[in-house]
Design a protein around this motif. Structure first.
Motif, mmCIF file in Angstrom:
data_model
loop_
_atom_site.group_PDB
_atom_site.id
_atom_site.type_symbol
_atom_site.label_atom_id
_atom_site.label_comp_id
_atom_site.label_asym_id
_atom_site.label_seq_id
_atom_site.Cartn_x
_atom_site.Cartn_y
_atom_site.Cartn_z
ATOM 1 N N TYR A 137 -2.058 -23.398 7.920
ATOM 2 C CA TYR A 137 -3.049 -23.009 6.918
ATOM 3 C C TYR A 137 -2.500 -21.865 6.073
ATOM 4 O O TYR A 137 -1.706 -21.051 6.549
ATOM 5 N N HIS A 138 -2.935 -21.801 4.843
ATOM 6 C CA HIS A 138 -2.464 -20.755 3.931
ATOM 7 C C HIS A 138 -2.901 -19.357 4.358
ATOM 8 O O HIS A 138 -2.295 -18.369 3.959
ATOM 9 N N ASN A 139 -3.943 -19.260 5.186
ATOM 10 C CA ASN A 139 -4.396 -17.953 5.669
ATOM 11 C C ASN A 139 -3.593 -17.477 6.886
ATOM 12 O O ASN A 139 -3.895 -16.453 7.477
ATOM 13 N N TRP B 208 -2.450 -29.940 1.397
ATOM 14 C CA TRP B 208 -3.866 -29.802 1.093
ATOM 15 C C TRP B 208 -4.085 -28.544 0.266
ATOM 16 O O TRP B 208 -3.187 -27.727 0.102
ATOM 17 N N SER B 209 -5.294 -28.341 -0.204
ATOM 18 C CA SER B 209 -5.596 -27.132 -0.993
ATOM 19 C C SER B 209 -5.536 -25.875 -0.132
ATOM 20 O O SER B 209 -5.258 -24.798 -0.622
ATOM 21 N N ASN B 210 -5.786 -26.016 1.195
ATOM 22 C CA ASN B 210 -5.794 -24.839 2.073
ATOM 23 C C ASN B 210 -4.729 -24.878 3.172
ATOM 24 O O ASN B 210 -4.678 -23.989 4.012
ATOM 25 N N ALA B 211 -3.878 -25.934 3.190
ATOM 26 C CA ALA B 211 -2.908 -26.058 4.292
ATOM 27 C C ALA B 211 -1.819 -27.078 3.958
ATOM 28 O O ALA B 211 -1.967 -27.883 3.041
ATOM 29 N N THR C 80 -0.258 -28.265 11.569
ATOM 30 C CA THR C 80 -0.915 -27.804 10.346
ATOM 31 C C THR C 80 -0.729 -26.301 10.197
ATOM 32 O O THR C 80 -1.057 -25.538 11.103
#
Length: 151
Positions: free
Chosen positions: A135-137, A110-113, A133
């Motif tokens: 996440y990029h953060n 995904w765009s964020n994960a 999952t």
């Protein structure tokens, strides 16, 4: 005169050669079609094929099918973010190859994960799906869902 008559091929001999060539070609085509049909039939016997459903909104449904290349493909579905009365598709993905026959996985970026579904066969009509999952953060979320095969 001997050379001229030796160079001539009698009509019967020519017809026999042409008939043999035609029969060989048609037999070759029949064998090729039979082999192709057997290969297609052998790759459609995977136990994961079908539609799997759960009552969990995060992972409502997974469709699994065999592609023409004999690899498994999946499409996951969850409750739509903006309309909880519908389910939305995550899109088609090729499932990863696994050495274990009762385990498959499919990854979504995904765009964020990055999300990975690990499918494990419990029995012919139930699978356990572990959803992981990242996440990029830096946040990580995982959960397990039991799914039943639709009839």
């Amino acid at each position: 005169m001997t050379q001229v008559s030796a160079a001539r091929i009698p009509l019967r001999r020519l017809m026999a050669v042409l008939l043999t060539a035609a029969l060989t070609l048609s037999l070759s085509v029949v064998l090729t079609v039979a082999t192709t049909n057997e290969a297609a039939a052998s790759c459609s016997a995977n136990r994961f094929n079908g539609t799997w459903r759960s009552s969990d909104a995060r992972l409502k449904r997974i469709d699994v099918w065999q592609g023409e290349d004999c690899h498994l493909y999946a499409r996951a579905w969850s409750v739509c973010e903006n309309d909880s009365s519908r389910i939305c598709s995550w899109g088609n993905r090729r499932m990863g190859d696994s050495p274990e026959p009762n385990f498959q996985f499919v990854g979504y970026n995904w765009s964020n994960a990055n999300e990975v579904l690990h499918l494990r066969m419990k029995d012919r009509s139930h699978i356990s799906v572990w959803d992981s999952t990242d996440y990029h953060n830096g946040k990580k979320v995982s959960f397990t869902v039991t799914m039943s095969k639709s009839r």
